[in-house]
Design a protein around this motif. Structure first.
Motif, PDB file in Angstrom:
ATOM      1  N   ARG A  76     -10.270   1.347  -1.669  1.00  0.00           N
ATOM      2  CA  ARG A  76     -11.024   2.546  -1.293  1.00  0.00           C
ATOM      3  C   ARG A  76     -10.073   3.650  -0.817  1.00  0.00           C
ATOM      4  NH1 ARG A  76     -13.977   0.565   2.404  1.00  0.00           N
ATOM      5  NH2 ARG A  76     -15.931   0.251   1.265  1.00  0.00           N
ATOM      6  N   GLN A  77      -9.133   3.286   0.040  1.00  0.00           N
ATOM      7  CA  GLN A  77      -8.169   4.269   0.545  1.00  0.00           C
ATOM      8  C   GLN A  77      -7.295   4.820  -0.573  1.00  0.00           C
ATOM      9  OE1 GLN A  77      -6.165   1.922   3.498  1.00  0.00           O
ATOM     10  NE2 GLN A  77      -7.652   2.339   5.099  1.00  0.00           N
ATOM     11  N   LEU A  78      -6.888   3.941  -1.490  1.00  0.00           N
ATOM     12  CA  LEU A  78      -6.034   4.383  -2.593  1.00  0.00           C
ATOM     13  C   LEU A  78      -6.783   5.327  -3.531  1.00  0.00           C
ATOM     14  CD1 LEU A  78      -3.202   4.021  -3.839  1.00  0.00           C
ATOM     15  CD2 LEU A  78      -4.151   2.122  -5.178  1.00  0.00           C
ATOM     16  N   ALA A  79      -8.036   5.006  -3.825  1.00  0.00           N
ATOM     17  CA  ALA A  79      -8.838   5.881  -4.688  1.00  0.00           C
ATOM     18  C   ALA A  79      -9.024   7.252  -4.033  1.00  0.00           C
ATOM     19  CB  ALA A  79     -10.194   5.242  -4.970  1.00  0.00           C
ATOM     20  N   ARG A 115     -10.472 -10.577   0.181  1.00  0.00           N
ATOM     21  CA  ARG A 115     -11.310  -9.640  -0.573  1.00  0.00           C
ATOM     22  C   ARG A 115     -11.552  -8.374   0.258  1.00  0.00           C
ATOM     23  NH1 ARG A 115     -14.838 -12.867  -1.668  1.00  0.00           N
ATOM     24  NH2 ARG A 115     -14.401 -13.312  -3.863  1.00  0.00           N
ATOM     25  N   ALA A 116     -11.792  -8.540   1.534  1.00  0.00           N
ATOM     26  CA  ALA A 116     -12.008  -7.388   2.410  1.00  0.00           C
ATOM     27  C   ALA A 116     -10.754  -6.524   2.505  1.00  0.00           C
ATOM     28  CB  ALA A 116     -12.434  -7.857   3.799  1.00  0.00           C
ATOM     29  N   TRP A 117      -9.574  -7.156   2.607  1.00  0.00           N
ATOM     30  CA  TRP A 117      -8.326  -6.391   2.620  1.00  0.00           C
ATOM     31  C   TRP A 117      -8.199  -5.554   1.353  1.00  0.00           C
ATOM     32  CZ3 TRP A 117      -4.936 -11.247   3.959  1.00  0.00           C
ATOM     33  CH2 TRP A 117      -5.048 -11.523   5.329  1.00  0.00           C
ATOM     34  N   ALA A 118      -8.456  -6.195   0.215  1.00  0.00           N
ATOM     35  CA  ALA A 118      -8.294  -5.508  -1.067  1.00  0.00           C
ATOM     36  C   ALA A 118      -9.276  -4.353  -1.205  1.00  0.00           C
ATOM     37  CB  ALA A 118      -8.465  -6.493  -2.220  1.00  0.00           C
ATOM     38  N   GLU A 119     -10.525  -4.582  -0.831  1.00  0.00           N
ATOM     39  CA  GLU A 119     -11.533  -3.535  -0.983  1.00  0.00           C
ATOM     40  C   GLU A 119     -11.221  -2.336  -0.099  1.00  0.00           C
ATOM     41  OE1 GLU A 119     -15.234  -5.483  -0.272  1.00  0.00           O
ATOM     42  OE2 GLU A 119     -15.290  -6.417  -2.267  1.00  0.00           O
ATOM     43  N   GLY A 138     -18.163   2.893  -3.747  1.00  0.00           N
ATOM     44  CA  GLY A 138     -18.429   4.323  -3.889  1.00  0.00           C
ATOM     45  C   GLY A 138     -17.177   5.140  -4.106  1.00  0.00           C
ATOM     46  N   VAL A 139     -16.210   4.569  -4.862  1.00  0.00           N
ATOM     47  CA  VAL A 139     -14.931   5.255  -5.035  1.00  0.00           C
ATOM     48  C   VAL A 139     -14.902   6.007  -6.372  1.00  0.00           C
ATOM     49  CG1 VAL A 139     -13.671   3.637  -3.611  1.00  0.00           C
ATOM     50  CG2 VAL A 139     -13.865   3.184  -6.057  1.00  0.00           C
ATOM     51  N   PRO A 140     -14.178   7.146  -6.411  1.00  0.00           N
ATOM     52  CA  PRO A 140     -14.027   7.891  -7.672  1.00  0.00           C
ATOM     53  C   PRO A 140     -12.977   7.219  -8.547  1.00  0.00           C
ATOM     54  CG  PRO A 140     -12.830   8.990  -5.906  1.00  0.00           C
ATOM     55  CD  PRO A 140     -13.517   7.816  -5.277  1.00  0.00           C
ATOM     56  N   PHE A 195       0.826  -1.210   0.000  1.00  0.00           N
ATOM     57  CA  PHE A 195       0.000   0.000   0.000  1.00  0.00           C
ATOM     58  C   PHE A 195       0.858   1.257   0.000  1.00  0.00           C
ATOM     59  CE2 PHE A 195      -2.423   3.432   1.898  1.00  0.00           C
ATOM     60  CZ  PHE A 195      -3.554   3.413   1.102  1.00  0.00           C
ATOM     61  N   ASP A 196       1.940   1.244   0.770  1.00  0.00           N
ATOM     62  CA  ASP A 196       2.814   2.419   0.808  1.00  0.00           C
ATOM     63  C   ASP A 196       3.381   2.710  -0.583  1.00  0.00           C
ATOM     64  OD1 ASP A 196       2.353   2.710   3.487  1.00  0.00           O
ATOM     65  OD2 ASP A 196       4.258   1.836   4.134  1.00  0.00           O
ATOM     66  N   ARG A 197       3.789   1.666  -1.299  1.00  0.00           N
ATOM     67  CA  ARG A 197       4.298   1.860  -2.652  1.00  0.00           C
ATOM     68  C   ARG A 197       3.222   2.453  -3.560  1.00  0.00           C
ATOM     69  NH1 ARG A 197       8.321  -1.635  -4.648  1.00  0.00           N
ATOM     70  NH2 ARG A 197       9.993  -1.888  -3.109  1.00  0.00           N
ATOM     71  N   LEU A 198       2.024   1.905  -3.465  1.00  0.00           N
ATOM     72  CA  LEU A 198       0.935   2.379  -4.318  1.00  0.00           C
ATOM     73  C   LEU A 198       0.533   3.805  -3.950  1.00  0.00           C
ATOM     74  CD1 LEU A 198      -1.176  -0.896  -4.351  1.00  0.00           C
ATOM     75  CD2 LEU A 198       0.183   0.019  -6.238  1.00  0.00           C
ATOM     76  N   ARG A 199       0.554   4.130  -2.671  1.00  0.00           N
ATOM     77  CA  ARG A 199       0.244   5.501  -2.245  1.00  0.00           C
ATOM     78  C   ARG A 199       1.285   6.473  -2.788  1.00  0.00           C
ATOM     79  NH1 ARG A 199       0.331   5.992   3.923  1.00  0.00           N
ATOM     80  NH2 ARG A 199       2.546   5.707   3.447  1.00  0.00           N
ATOM     81  N   ASP A 200       2.573   6.087  -2.751  1.00  0.00           N
ATOM     82  CA  ASP A 200       3.612   6.937  -3.333  1.00  0.00           C
ATOM     83  C   ASP A 200       3.380   7.132  -4.830  1.00  0.00           C
ATOM     84  OD1 ASP A 200       4.907   7.297  -0.931  1.00  0.00           O
ATOM     85  OD2 ASP A 200       6.446   5.777  -1.299  1.00  0.00           O
ATOM     86  N   ALA A 201       2.959   6.066  -5.506  1.00  0.00           N
ATOM     87  CA  ALA A 201       2.673   6.178  -6.939  1.00  0.00           C
ATOM     88  C   ALA A 201       1.494   7.116  -7.179  1.00  0.00           C
ATOM     89  CB  ALA A 201       2.385   4.797  -7.525  1.00  0.00           C
ATOM     90  N   ALA A 202       0.492   7.068  -6.296  1.00  0.00           N
ATOM     91  CA  ALA A 202      -0.650   7.979  -6.426  1.00  0.00           C
ATOM     92  C   ALA A 202      -0.213   9.424  -6.268  1.00  0.00           C
ATOM     93  CB  ALA A 202      -1.720   7.625  -5.394  1.00  0.00           C
TER      94      ALA A 202
END
Length: 263
Positions: free
Chosen positions: A121-124, A113-117, A161-163, A78-85
Protein backbone atom coordinates in the motif's frame (compact mmCIF):
# COMPACT_ATOMS: atom_id res chain seq x y z
CA UNK A 1 19.99 -10.73 -14.52
CA UNK A 2 19.88 -14.25 -16.03
CA UNK A 3 16.61 -13.43 -17.81
CA UNK A 4 17.82 -10.08 -19.19
CA UNK A 5 20.16 -8.90 -21.93
CA UNK A 6 23.70 -9.68 -20.72
CA UNK A 7 25.69 -6.55 -21.55
CA UNK A 8 26.46 -3.10 -20.15
CA UNK A 9 23.42 -0.85 -20.38
CA UNK A 10 24.59 1.30 -23.31
CA UNK A 11 25.71 -1.74 -25.28
CA UNK A 12 22.47 -3.60 -24.64
CA UNK A 13 20.39 -0.61 -25.75
CA UNK A 14 22.44 -0.20 -28.93
CA UNK A 15 22.14 -3.87 -29.88
CA UNK A 16 18.41 -3.99 -29.19
CA UNK A 17 17.87 -0.89 -31.31
CA UNK A 18 19.75 -2.58 -34.15
CA UNK A 19 17.36 -5.52 -33.94
CA UNK A 20 14.32 -3.25 -34.15
CA UNK A 21 13.18 -3.08 -30.54
CA UNK A 22 11.44 0.12 -29.43
CA UNK A 23 12.48 0.20 -25.80
CA UNK A 24 13.67 -1.57 -22.69
CA UNK A 25 12.40 -2.48 -19.25
CA UNK A 26 15.23 -1.82 -16.81
CA UNK A 27 15.77 -4.15 -13.85
CA UNK A 28 17.28 -2.18 -10.97
CA UNK A 29 19.09 -3.14 -7.78
CA UNK A 30 20.24 0.08 -6.10
CA UNK A 31 19.55 2.66 -8.79
CA UNK A 32 17.90 5.91 -7.65
CA UNK A 33 16.20 8.89 -9.24
CA UNK A 34 19.60 10.56 -9.54
CA UNK A 35 20.41 8.13 -12.36
CA UNK A 36 17.37 8.99 -14.49
CA UNK A 37 18.96 11.65 -16.70
CA UNK A 38 21.95 9.48 -17.61
CA UNK A 39 19.68 6.52 -18.38
CA UNK A 40 17.45 8.67 -20.59
CA UNK A 41 20.44 10.07 -22.50
CA UNK A 42 21.70 6.55 -23.14
CA UNK A 43 18.41 5.23 -24.49
CA UNK A 44 17.50 8.33 -26.48
CA UNK A 45 20.88 8.31 -28.23
CA UNK A 46 19.85 4.99 -29.80
CA UNK A 47 16.28 6.06 -30.52
CA UNK A 48 14.95 3.88 -27.70
CA UNK A 49 12.66 4.43 -24.73
CA UNK A 50 12.64 3.19 -21.16
CA UNK A 51 9.20 1.66 -20.74
CA UNK A 52 9.28 0.34 -17.20
CA UNK A 53 11.37 -0.21 -14.09
CA UNK A 54 11.57 -3.73 -12.66
CA UNK A 55 12.71 -4.69 -9.16
CA UNK A 56 13.70 -8.34 -9.58
CA UNK A 57 17.34 -7.98 -8.43
CA UNK A 58 16.28 -6.62 -5.04
CA UNK A 59 15.17 -10.13 -4.07
CA UNK A 60 16.95 -12.32 -6.59
CA UNK A 61 20.42 -10.90 -5.98
CA UNK A 62 20.29 -9.38 -2.50
CA UNK A 63 17.57 -11.55 -0.91
CA UNK A 64 15.65 -8.55 0.38
CA UNK A 65 11.91 -9.06 0.75
CA UNK A 66 8.95 -7.34 2.35
CA UNK A 67 8.12 -10.43 4.43
CA UNK A 68 11.52 -11.26 5.91
CA UNK A 69 11.33 -12.01 9.67
CA UNK A 70 14.04 -9.39 10.29
CA UNK A 71 12.70 -5.83 10.62
CA UNK A 72 16.01 -4.49 9.31
CA UNK A 73 15.78 -6.61 6.16
CA UNK A 74 12.17 -5.56 5.57
CA UNK A 75 13.12 -1.92 6.03
CA UNK A 76 16.07 -2.27 3.67
CA UNK A 77 13.85 -3.98 1.08
CA UNK A 78 11.25 -1.23 1.26
CA UNK A 79 13.88 1.50 0.98
CA UNK A 80 15.24 -0.12 -2.18
CA UNK A 81 11.77 -0.43 -3.67
CA UNK A 82 10.91 3.16 -2.74
CA UNK A 83 14.09 4.35 -4.49
CA UNK A 84 13.05 2.33 -7.55
CA UNK A 85 9.61 3.98 -7.43
CA UNK A 86 11.22 7.41 -7.37
CA UNK A 87 13.40 6.44 -10.33
CA UNK A 88 10.31 5.25 -12.20
CA UNK A 89 8.62 8.56 -11.43
CA UNK A 90 11.62 10.51 -12.72
CA UNK A 91 11.52 8.43 -15.90
CA UNK A 92 7.74 8.73 -16.20
CA UNK A 93 7.18 4.95 -16.35
CA UNK A 94 5.50 2.25 -14.22
CA UNK A 95 7.21 0.24 -11.48
CA UNK A 96 6.84 -3.56 -11.34
CA UNK A 97 6.85 -5.71 -8.20
CA UNK A 98 7.33 -9.46 -8.16
CA UNK A 99 9.62 -11.68 -6.11
CA UNK A 100 10.37 -9.05 -3.45
CA UNK A 101 7.05 -9.94 -1.81
CA UNK A 102 8.83 -12.93 -0.30
CA UNK A 103 7.76 -16.36 0.99
CA UNK A 104 5.95 -17.50 4.11
CA UNK A 105 7.50 -19.32 7.04
CA UNK A 106 5.44 -21.84 9.05
CA UNK A 107 3.43 -20.10 11.73
CA UNK A 108 4.15 -16.59 10.42
CA UNK A 109 1.80 -16.54 7.44
CA UNK A 110 -0.74 -14.08 8.83
CA UNK A 111 1.77 -11.56 10.15
CA UNK A 112 3.88 -11.81 6.97
CA UNK A 113 0.80 -11.18 4.85
CA UNK A 114 0.05 -8.09 6.93
CA UNK A 115 3.64 -6.84 6.51
CA UNK A 116 3.42 -7.29 2.75
CA UNK A 117 0.03 -5.62 2.40
CA UNK A 118 1.09 -2.60 4.44
CA UNK A 119 4.32 -2.20 2.45
CA UNK A 120 2.60 -2.62 -0.91
CA UNK A 121 0.00 0.00 0.00
CA UNK A 122 2.78 2.43 0.92
CA UNK A 123 4.75 1.59 -2.21
CA UNK A 124 1.73 2.09 -4.48
CA UNK A 125 1.03 5.47 -2.84
CA UNK A 126 4.70 6.46 -3.18
CA UNK A 127 4.71 5.52 -6.86
CA UNK A 128 1.53 7.48 -7.54
CA UNK A 129 2.86 10.53 -5.69
CA UNK A 130 5.89 10.76 -8.00
CA UNK A 131 4.00 10.16 -11.25
CA UNK A 132 4.55 6.42 -11.58
CA UNK A 133 2.18 3.45 -11.16
CA UNK A 134 2.75 0.18 -9.33
CA UNK A 135 2.22 -2.99 -11.37
CA UNK A 136 1.97 -6.23 -9.39
CA UNK A 137 3.21 -9.38 -11.11
CA UNK A 138 1.48 -12.64 -10.15
CA UNK A 139 4.33 -15.15 -9.80
CA UNK A 140 4.43 -18.88 -9.21
CA UNK A 141 4.68 -20.39 -5.74
CA UNK A 142 8.31 -21.22 -6.41
CA UNK A 143 9.05 -17.48 -6.23
CA UNK A 144 6.62 -16.09 -3.68
CA UNK A 145 3.81 -17.13 -1.34
CA UNK A 146 1.72 -14.07 -2.17
CA UNK A 147 -0.64 -13.40 -5.07
CA UNK A 148 0.27 -16.22 -7.43
CA UNK A 149 -2.57 -15.68 -9.92
CA UNK A 150 -4.12 -12.59 -11.55
CA UNK A 151 -7.33 -13.04 -9.56
CA UNK A 152 -5.40 -13.11 -6.28
CA UNK A 153 -3.45 -9.98 -7.23
CA UNK A 154 -6.63 -8.17 -8.24
CA UNK A 155 -8.34 -9.17 -4.99
CA UNK A 156 -5.58 -7.66 -2.85
CA UNK A 157 -5.45 -4.53 -5.02
CA UNK A 158 -9.18 -4.08 -4.48
CA UNK A 159 -8.97 -4.79 -0.75
CA UNK A 160 -6.09 -2.36 -0.26
CA UNK A 161 -7.65 0.29 -2.49
CA UNK A 162 -4.30 0.99 -4.14
CA UNK A 163 -3.75 2.61 -7.58
CA UNK A 164 -2.09 -0.40 -9.20
CA UNK A 165 -2.19 -2.64 -12.25
CA UNK A 166 -0.85 -6.01 -13.38
CA UNK A 167 2.18 -7.52 -15.03
CA UNK A 168 1.32 -10.83 -16.67
CA UNK A 169 4.13 -13.31 -17.32
CA UNK A 170 3.44 -16.36 -19.50
CA UNK A 171 5.97 -18.47 -17.59
CA UNK A 172 4.41 -17.82 -14.18
CA UNK A 173 0.85 -18.12 -15.48
CA UNK A 174 1.58 -21.50 -17.02
CA UNK A 175 3.38 -22.68 -13.85
CA UNK A 176 0.19 -21.93 -11.90
CA UNK A 177 -2.03 -23.67 -14.46
CA UNK A 178 -3.51 -20.39 -15.73
CA UNK A 179 -4.15 -20.14 -19.47
CA UNK A 180 -2.13 -17.14 -20.60
CA UNK A 181 -4.42 -16.21 -23.48
CA UNK A 182 -7.47 -16.29 -21.23
CA UNK A 183 -5.68 -14.25 -18.56
CA UNK A 184 -4.75 -11.58 -21.11
CA UNK A 185 -8.30 -11.59 -22.50
CA UNK A 186 -9.78 -11.14 -19.03
CA UNK A 187 -7.37 -8.50 -17.75
CA UNK A 188 -6.07 -6.50 -20.73
CA UNK A 189 -7.15 -3.10 -19.49
CA UNK A 190 -5.44 -3.58 -16.11
CA UNK A 191 -2.28 -5.04 -17.63
CA UNK A 192 0.65 -2.68 -18.07
CA UNK A 193 3.14 -5.29 -19.25
CA UNK A 194 3.08 -8.78 -20.76
CA UNK A 195 6.27 -10.80 -20.25
CA UNK A 196 6.97 -13.53 -22.78
CA UNK A 197 9.09 -16.68 -22.90
CA UNK A 198 8.94 -20.03 -24.64
CA UNK A 199 6.68 -22.54 -22.88
CA UNK A 200 8.40 -25.14 -20.74
CA UNK A 201 11.98 -24.02 -21.25
CA UNK A 202 11.52 -20.30 -20.50
CA UNK A 203 13.91 -19.71 -23.36
CA UNK A 204 13.74 -17.34 -26.37
CA UNK A 205 10.52 -17.39 -28.37
CA UNK A 206 10.34 -19.69 -31.38
CA UNK A 207 8.68 -19.20 -34.76
CA UNK A 208 5.44 -21.16 -34.87
CA UNK A 209 4.56 -20.75 -31.18
CA UNK A 210 0.78 -21.08 -31.42
CA UNK A 211 0.20 -18.88 -28.36
CA UNK A 212 1.72 -15.75 -29.85
CA UNK A 213 -0.89 -14.81 -32.50
CA UNK A 214 -3.63 -15.51 -29.96
CA UNK A 215 -1.94 -13.35 -27.33
CA UNK A 216 -1.43 -10.51 -29.79
CA UNK A 217 -5.05 -10.74 -30.88
CA UNK A 218 -6.27 -10.66 -27.27
CA UNK A 219 -4.14 -7.58 -26.58
CA UNK A 220 -5.44 -5.84 -29.69
CA UNK A 221 -9.07 -6.60 -28.95
CA UNK A 222 -8.71 -5.48 -25.35
CA UNK A 223 -7.14 -2.12 -26.18
CA UNK A 224 -3.75 -2.89 -24.64
CA UNK A 225 -1.57 0.21 -24.15
CA UNK A 226 1.38 -1.28 -22.27
CA UNK A 227 4.54 -2.99 -23.45
CA UNK A 228 5.82 -6.50 -24.22
CA UNK A 229 8.94 -7.69 -22.40
CA UNK A 230 11.06 -10.62 -23.56
CA UNK A 231 12.00 -12.10 -20.20
CA UNK A 232 13.74 -15.40 -20.81
CA UNK A 233 17.03 -17.26 -20.60
CA UNK A 234 19.79 -15.96 -22.86
CA UNK A 235 21.33 -19.29 -23.94
CA UNK A 236 24.81 -17.79 -23.72
CA UNK A 237 24.23 -15.18 -26.44
CA UNK A 238 21.87 -12.33 -25.64
CA UNK A 239 22.00 -10.75 -29.10
CA UNK A 240 21.04 -14.01 -30.76
CA UNK A 241 18.36 -14.73 -28.15
CA UNK A 242 16.81 -11.28 -28.65
CA UNK A 243 16.93 -11.75 -32.43
CA UNK A 244 15.16 -15.11 -32.16
CA UNK A 245 12.38 -13.64 -30.04
CA UNK A 246 12.02 -10.64 -32.34
CA UNK A 247 11.68 -12.94 -35.36
CA UNK A 248 9.08 -15.06 -33.58
CA UNK A 249 6.99 -12.02 -32.64
CA UNK A 250 7.22 -10.60 -36.17
CA UNK A 251 6.10 -13.96 -37.57
CA UNK A 252 3.18 -14.08 -35.12
CA UNK A 253 2.12 -10.55 -36.09
CA UNK A 254 2.25 -11.52 -39.78
CA UNK A 255 0.21 -14.65 -39.09
CA UNK A 256 -2.40 -12.62 -37.23
CA UNK A 257 -2.57 -10.09 -40.07
CA UNK A 258 -3.27 -12.91 -42.53
CA UNK A 259 -6.10 -14.15 -40.35
CA UNK A 260 -7.69 -10.73 -39.82
CA UNK A 261 -10.10 -9.64 -42.58
CA UNK A 262 -9.42 -6.28 -44.20
CA UNK A 263 -11.77 -3.49 -43.02
Amino acid sequence: MPLGFDAPFAEAVRHLAELGYDGVEVQVRETTARDADAMLRTTESSGMEILGVGTGPVAAQDHLTLTDPSPDVRRHAFDRLRDAARLAGALGVPLTLGQARGTFLPGLEDVQRAWAERAVRQLAEEAASVGSRLLIEPQSRGNTSLWNTPDQALAVMTALGVPAGLVLDTHHLEAEGVDSVQAVTDHTLLTGCLQLAAPGTRGPLAVGDHRLPALLQALRRGGFTGWLTLEHTQDGDSFRAAARSWTALADAAATLAQRTPAP
